[in-house]
Design an enzyme around this catalytic site. Structure first.
Site: not given
Length: 170
Positions: A46, A51, A98-99, A140-141, A144
């Site tokens: 995702g 991000q 997380c990236l 999660h997304e 953000h």
């Protein structure tokens, strides 16, 4: 398509509330394609627009229910997503990465089942019922988009082994 740099902490865009998508034109379509390519190359399951440095309410998710890495995955593109229903009494603890928060994972409690409403890449209304890991990825997304990171919600955070890191990155 362009692979965009992934923004990492402490970049301020990760802490800002993203703005609503109102224009689904050429620039938006380019952003969608770039985000999908960036997510795949990272690799992740995702990615939210903040991000990649864009404070816009857009997420892309690619996930398959099968444990087999070669099994087909479904791609979701959702603008202005909002969680409209949750399984109040059905929360589960799971490990997330997380990236945008490299080298850390954490245990986060999430709803097991959710319903998300938003718009597809063409601006048409969509509704998704998600459970398990797919529900976790969407939560999660969407976090953000509110400037919330998994580390804000985690009951425990740690530096993972190489095997863990590959398994739990968003």
């Amino acid at each position: 398509m362009t692979i965009r740099p992934i923004v990492t902490i402490p970049d301020a865009v990760l802490r800002r509330k993203a703005h609503k998508v109102t224009d689904f034109g050429k620039d938006f379509q380019t952003l969608v394609m770039d985000m999908v390519e960036t997510m795949r190359v990272a690799p992740g399951v995702g990615l939210a627009a903040p991000q990649v440095g864009v404070p816009m309410r857009l997420v892309v998710v690619e996930y398959g229910d099968d444990e087999d890495d070669d099994a087909p995955k479904k791609l979701y593109v959702m603008a202005n997503p909002e969680i409209v229903q949750v399984s109040e009494d059905d929360k589960v603890l799971g490990i997330e990465g997380c990236l945008s928060v490299p080298r850390l994972v954490g245990e986060v409690e999430r709803y097991h089942k959710i319903v998300i409403k938003g718009m597809n890449r063409l601006g048409k209304p969509v509704k998704i019922k998600a459970d398990g890991w797919l529900a976790r990825i969407f939560q999660h997304e969407i976090d953000h988009l509110e400037g919330v990171l998994f580390t804000d919600l985690a009951t425990r955070v740690w530096e993972p082994s190489k095997e863990e890191e590959a398994k739990y990155v968003d």
